[in-house]
Structure formats: structure tokens, C-alpha cells
Design a protein around this motif. Structure first.
Motif, PDB file in Angstrom:
ATOM      1  N   ALA A   1     -22.503 -14.904  -3.793  1.00  0.00           N
ATOM      2  CA  ALA A   1     -21.168 -14.927  -4.116  1.00  0.00           C
ATOM      3  C   ALA A   1     -20.677 -13.599  -4.575  1.00  0.00           C
ATOM      4  O   ALA A   1     -19.397 -13.189  -4.390  1.00  0.00           O
ATOM      5  N   GLY A   2     -21.291 -12.818  -5.296  1.00  0.00           N
ATOM      6  CA  GLY A   2     -20.796 -11.770  -5.858  1.00  0.00           C
ATOM      7  C   GLY A   2     -20.565 -10.800  -4.736  1.00  0.00           C
ATOM      8  O   GLY A   2     -19.477  -9.889  -4.713  1.00  0.00           O
ATOM      9  N   ARG A   3     -21.398 -10.610  -3.719  1.00  0.00           N
ATOM     10  CA  ARG A   3     -21.215  -9.802  -2.607  1.00  0.00           C
ATOM     11  C   ARG A   3     -19.869 -10.207  -1.742  1.00  0.00           C
ATOM     12  O   ARG A   3     -19.011  -9.346  -1.235  1.00  0.00           O
ATOM     13  N   TRP A   4     -19.685 -11.419  -1.620  1.00  0.00           N
ATOM     14  CA  TRP A   4     -18.665 -11.703  -0.689  1.00  0.00           C
ATOM     15  C   TRP A   4     -17.217 -11.690  -1.539  1.00  0.00           C
ATOM     16  O   TRP A   4     -16.115 -11.300  -0.884  1.00  0.00           O
ATOM     17  N   LEU A   5     -17.362 -11.862  -2.826  1.00  0.00           N
ATOM     18  CA  LEU A   5     -15.915 -11.456  -3.520  1.00  0.00           C
ATOM     19  C   LEU A   5     -15.790  -9.926  -3.520  1.00  0.00           C
ATOM     20  O   LEU A   5     -14.464  -9.825  -3.431  1.00  0.00           O
ATOM     21  N   LEU A   6     -16.828  -9.041  -3.492  1.00  0.00           N
ATOM     22  CA  LEU A   6     -16.683  -7.678  -3.304  1.00  0.00           C
ATOM     23  C   LEU A   6     -16.022  -7.260  -1.946  1.00  0.00           C
ATOM     24  O   LEU A   6     -15.081  -6.414  -1.764  1.00  0.00           O
ATOM     25  N   ILE A   7     -16.350  -7.959  -1.103  1.00  0.00           N
ATOM     26  CA  ILE A   7     -16.146  -8.057   0.361  1.00  0.00           C
ATOM     27  C   ILE A   7     -14.591  -8.243   0.547  1.00  0.00           C
ATOM     28  O   ILE A   7     -13.863  -7.563   1.013  1.00  0.00           O
ATOM     29  N   GLY A   8     -14.329  -9.425  -0.256  1.00  0.00           N
ATOM     30  CA  GLY A   8     -12.870  -9.903  -0.131  1.00  0.00           C
ATOM     31  C   GLY A   8     -12.065  -8.956  -0.905  1.00  0.00           C
ATOM     32  O   GLY A   8     -10.854  -8.699  -0.325  1.00  0.00           O
ATOM     33  N   ILE A   9     -12.305  -8.342  -1.916  1.00  0.00           N
ATOM     34  CA  ILE A   9     -11.532  -7.415  -2.829  1.00  0.00           C
ATOM     35  C   ILE A   9     -11.335  -6.213  -1.937  1.00  0.00           C
ATOM     36  O   ILE A   9     -10.268  -5.583  -1.670  1.00  0.00           O
ATOM     37  N   GLY A  10     -12.285  -5.772  -1.299  1.00  0.00           N
ATOM     38  CA  GLY A  10     -12.134  -4.634  -0.294  1.00  0.00           C
ATOM     39  C   GLY A  10     -11.267  -4.885   0.941  1.00  0.00           C
ATOM     40  O   GLY A  10     -10.579  -4.039   1.353  1.00  0.00           O
ATOM     41  N   ALA A  11     -11.592  -5.904   1.434  1.00  0.00           N
ATOM     42  CA  ALA A  11     -10.501  -6.326   2.629  1.00  0.00           C
ATOM     43  C   ALA A  11      -8.918  -6.518   2.228  1.00  0.00           C
ATOM     44  O   ALA A  11      -8.095  -5.932   2.785  1.00  0.00           O
ATOM     45  N   ILE A  12      -8.853  -7.126   0.993  1.00  0.00           N
ATOM     46  CA  ILE A  12      -7.411  -7.148   0.464  1.00  0.00           C
ATOM     47  C   ILE A  12      -6.730  -5.670   0.280  1.00  0.00           C
ATOM     48  O   ILE A  12      -5.468  -5.682   0.665  1.00  0.00           O
ATOM     49  N   ILE A  13      -7.485  -4.758  -0.393  1.00  0.00           N
ATOM     50  CA  ILE A  13      -7.203  -3.645  -0.531  1.00  0.00           C
ATOM     51  C   ILE A  13      -6.838  -2.891   0.607  1.00  0.00           C
ATOM     52  O   ILE A  13      -6.010  -2.116   0.678  1.00  0.00           O
ATOM     53  N   ALA A  14      -7.927  -2.765   1.531  1.00  0.00           N
ATOM     54  CA  ALA A  14      -7.584  -2.259   2.836  1.00  0.00           C
ATOM     55  C   ALA A  14      -6.187  -2.584   3.716  1.00  0.00           C
ATOM     56  O   ALA A  14      -5.320  -1.865   4.202  1.00  0.00           O
ATOM     57  N   ILE A  15      -6.023  -3.996   3.525  1.00  0.00           N
ATOM     58  CA  ILE A  15      -4.765  -4.556   4.158  1.00  0.00           C
ATOM     59  C   ILE A  15      -3.532  -4.083   3.351  1.00  0.00           C
ATOM     60  O   ILE A  15      -2.669  -3.534   4.032  1.00  0.00           O
ATOM     61  N   ALA A  16      -3.582  -4.134   1.999  1.00  0.00           N
ATOM     62  CA  ALA A  16      -2.441  -3.622   1.266  1.00  0.00           C
ATOM     63  C   ALA A  16      -2.219  -2.135   1.611  1.00  0.00           C
ATOM     64  O   ALA A  16      -1.186  -1.880   1.739  1.00  0.00           O
ATOM     65  N   LEU A  17      -3.116  -1.172   1.671  1.00  0.00           N
ATOM     66  CA  LEU A  17      -2.918   0.063   1.862  1.00  0.00           C
ATOM     67  C   LEU A  17      -2.408   0.292   3.232  1.00  0.00           C
ATOM     68  O   LEU A  17      -1.775   1.287   3.643  1.00  0.00           O
ATOM     69  N   THR A  18      -2.795  -0.491   4.069  1.00  0.00           N
ATOM     70  CA  THR A  18      -2.421  -0.210   5.698  1.00  0.00           C
ATOM     71  C   THR A  18      -0.786  -0.577   5.714  1.00  0.00           C
ATOM     72  O   THR A  18      -0.234   0.019   6.361  1.00  0.00           O
ATOM     73  N   ILE A  19      -0.505  -1.543   5.139  1.00  0.00           N
ATOM     74  CA  ILE A  19       1.098  -2.076   5.021  1.00  0.00           C
ATOM     75  C   ILE A  19       1.638  -0.981   4.413  1.00  0.00           C
ATOM     76  O   ILE A  19       2.764  -0.448   4.913  1.00  0.00           O
ATOM     77  N   MET A  20       1.178  -0.466   3.135  1.00  0.00           N
ATOM     78  CA  MET A  20       2.052   0.638   2.679  1.00  0.00           C
ATOM     79  C   MET A  20       2.159   1.832   3.461  1.00  0.00           C
ATOM     80  O   MET A  20       3.179   2.608   3.432  1.00  0.00           O
ATOM     81  N   PHE A  21       0.913   2.065   4.268  1.00  0.00           N
ATOM     82  CA  PHE A  21       1.110   3.340   5.034  1.00  0.00           C
ATOM     83  C   PHE A  21       1.833   3.325   6.212  1.00  0.00           C
ATOM     84  O   PHE A  21       2.666   4.369   6.387  1.00  0.00           O
ATOM     85  N   PHE A  22       2.313   2.198   6.796  1.00  0.00           N
ATOM     86  CA  PHE A  22       3.337   2.032   7.712  1.00  0.00           C
ATOM     87  C   PHE A  22       4.721   1.556   7.383  1.00  0.00           C
ATOM     88  O   PHE A  22       5.491   1.668   7.884  1.00  0.00           O
ATOM     89  N   ASN A  23       4.652   1.022   6.109  1.00  0.00           N
ATOM     90  CA  ASN A  23       5.984   0.609   5.650  1.00  0.00           C
ATOM     91  C   ASN A  23       6.799   1.667   4.956  1.00  0.00           C
ATOM     92  O   ASN A  23       6.276   2.537   4.227  1.00  0.00           O
ATOM     93  N   ARG A  24       8.195   2.050   5.562  1.00  0.00           N
ATOM     94  CA  ARG A  24       8.995   2.993   4.887  1.00  0.00           C
ATOM     95  C   ARG A  24       8.640   4.325   5.106  1.00  0.00           C
ATOM     96  O   ARG A  24       8.636   5.362   4.561  1.00  0.00           O
ATOM     97  N   GLY A  25       7.539   4.516   6.320  1.00  0.00           N
ATOM     98  CA  GLY A  25       7.182   5.642   6.698  1.00  0.00           C
ATOM     99  C   GLY A  25       6.127   6.226   5.978  1.00  0.00           C
ATOM    100  O   GLY A  25       5.688   7.357   5.902  1.00  0.00           O
TER     101      GLY A  25
END
Length: 283
Positions: free
Chosen positions: A60-84
Motif C-alpha cells: 500500500a505504501g509503495r503504490w501510494l508513493l508511486i501514485g504521488i510520483g505519477a501525479i507530480i510528473a503529470i503536473a510538471l509536464t503540463i506546466m512545462f508545455f503550458n504558456r511556454g
């Protein structure tokens, strides 16, 4: 088929050698085990290490950490391409700390409730009967995870901002107030401490998780709809009391608001939860 009945001897009655040899093997008292006897309790550092393993080295703890990492990666990717990619370092930091602040408390909840849901309490409290030390070890290990998570969020935000400067050609903006960093770190640490408190308070994973997420949300909704609750929310709603930290300025009254909300939502659940943990029956 024959049945054999055994009549118990009265307490204190002498037993002859013939009768003693006739007793079943399991009724004999084992001899004293040779070797040195422990003279000290379990070191507190070892307790913290074990609690860290419980928080992170489980499915459970491992998958929660994986989920946090995936959400952060998606958020940073969106910000990287949004508004240049034109975002300040503080915005990237907010994108990395928000998922941690929202999901990491569940890891703290599971570290406490697993003692009852997975029936590991008999082992934990059998090896260390002083439950207060177990409670402090759980809280300290949760805070260690929070500190490491916040440090990681700083690194990821800095890398994302520098990548936007290098590859997207944006103007770098590293200006961040000390109170903003304090607010981001406090948001993560207070959240995970609150999760540990709710876990100790309810000792049940579904109940602790539901109350942890639903109760503050319901409070915020009701305070926005009812006028007199809105006045109380300035003192009791952590979502409101922590906002001045992110703006970089905090007055004396706002510090009082923040302290009151933290006492209600973090300190009180921890105090009552530790009291319950030290007195709960372990089955």
C-alpha cells in the motif's frame, strides 16, 4: 472407540516421580534457556527504523508513493508545455508539494491502523510494551518522511524550472519568500502529522481516511454557506489560516489563527489518539 479422562490434581498436591513421568510432554515446564539476558529495552532509533519500514516497505505504501510520483510528473509536464513553460519557481514548487500534502497523510494513517487491520499489534506491543514510545516513533518516522518528501519537492521544482529556462527559453524567476517555503513545508508536515493523529484516533483505515478527507472539506463548505461558521472558520479552517503563509506575510492575528487551527486539527487528534493507543485492547 474409547475415551480417556484425566482428573486434575488439586493445587499444591505432591506429585510422585511415576505420576510426573506419566504427565504429557506439553505439561512439563521448560528448562531455563542459557545465555545472557537483555538489560535494556529496544533502542528508540530501532523503533523509528521499523516504523519507517512499515510506512514505505509495504504494498500500500509503495503504490501510494508511486501514485504521488505519477501525479507530480503529470503536473510538471503540463506546466512545462503550458504558456511556454513561463512559470516561477514558486509555482513549480506548489505543483510538487500539493500532491504530497494531500496523499502522504494516508501513508501516516496506514502506519498506525495496520497494527489493528493487519493484526501486527500483538507483535509490536509484545516486543515493546511501552506504547508511548511506539506512538512517538510512529509520529517521528512520519515527520521524517514528510521532511524527505519536502526536500524532494524542492529538488524537483528546481529541476523543472531550470529545464524550462534551458529548453523553453523562459526568464528565470527564483524569487521565493522564506515564509512561502515555510508554508509549503508546514503544509506537508502538518498534513502527515494530522494523518497519524487520525489513524491513532480511529484505529481503522477506512474510517480514518474518510474522516480525514471529508470532515475538513465539509467544514469548509459549511463555513462558506453559514455566516457565523464563516467567522469561526477564520480561526479553525486550516485551508484559510495557512493561506497567508503562501502569500509571504503573516500578522500577529494571523499567527494566532494558524496556531488555533493547528491545535484543533493536528494537536488535539494526536493527543487523544496517543491516549487511546496507550489504552486500547490488542487482539
Amino acid at each position: 472407540m474409547t475415551a480417556t479422562t484425566t482428573t486434575p490434581l488439586p493445587a499444591g498436591a505432591p506429585v510422585s516421580k511415576n505420576a510426573e513421568s506419566a504427565l504429557p510432554t506439553h505439561a512439563k515446564v521448560p528448562s531455563r534457556i542459557d545465555g545472557p539476558r537483555p538489560t535494556t529495552g529496544v533502542p528508540f532509533g530501532r523503533l523509528v527504523h521499523v516504523e519507517l519500514r512499515k510506512m514505505l516497505d509495504t504494498r500500500a505504501g509503495r503504490w501510494l508513493l508511486i501514485g504521488i510520483g505519477a501525479i507530480i510528473a503529470i503536473a510538471l509536464t503540463i506546466m512545462f508545455f503550458n504558456r511556454g513553460g513561463q512559470h516561477a519557481f514558486g509555482e513549480y514548487l506548489q505543483a510538487t508539494t500539493m500532491p504530497m500534502a494531500l496523499i502522504l497523510p494516508v501513508v501516516g494513517i496506514l502506519a498506525v491502523t495496520s497494527e489493528w487491520s493487519q493484526r501486527t499489534g500483538l507483535v509490536t506491543f509484545g516486543l515493546e510494551p511501552r506504547r508511548m514510545r511506539i506512538a512517538w516513533a510512529k509520529l517521528l518516522s512520519a515527520l521524517v518522511v514528510g521532511v524527505c518528501a519536502f526536500a524532494l519537492s524542492l529538488v524537483l521544482a528546481a529541476l523543472a524550472h531550470q529545464a524550462a529556462i534551458t529548453f523553453r527559453g523562459i526568464d528565470g524567476d527564483w524569487s521565493t519568500e522564506a515564509l512561502v517555503l515555510l508554508g509549503a513545508g508546514g503544509y506537508v508536515l502538518l498534513g502527515i502529522a494530522q494523518g497519524v493523529g487520525f489513524g491513532m484516533l480511529f484505529k481503522n483505515t477506512p474510517a480514518a481516511v474518510v474522516v480525514f478527507f471529508v470532515l475538513p472539506t465539509a467544514w469548509s463548505i459549511l463555513s462558506s454557506m453559514v455566516s457565523w461558521l464563516g467567522d469561526a472558520a477564520t480561526w479553525l479552517d486550516m485551508n484559510q489560516t495557512m493561506q497567508p503563509l503562501f502569500s509571504g506575510s503573516l500578522t500577529g492575528e494571523q499567527w494566532a489563527h494558524l496556531g488555533t487551527s493547528v491545535a484543533v486539527w493536528v494537536v488535539a487528534p494526536l493527543a487523544v489518539g496517543i491516549w487511546r493507543l496507550t489504552r486500547a485492547e490488542v487482539k
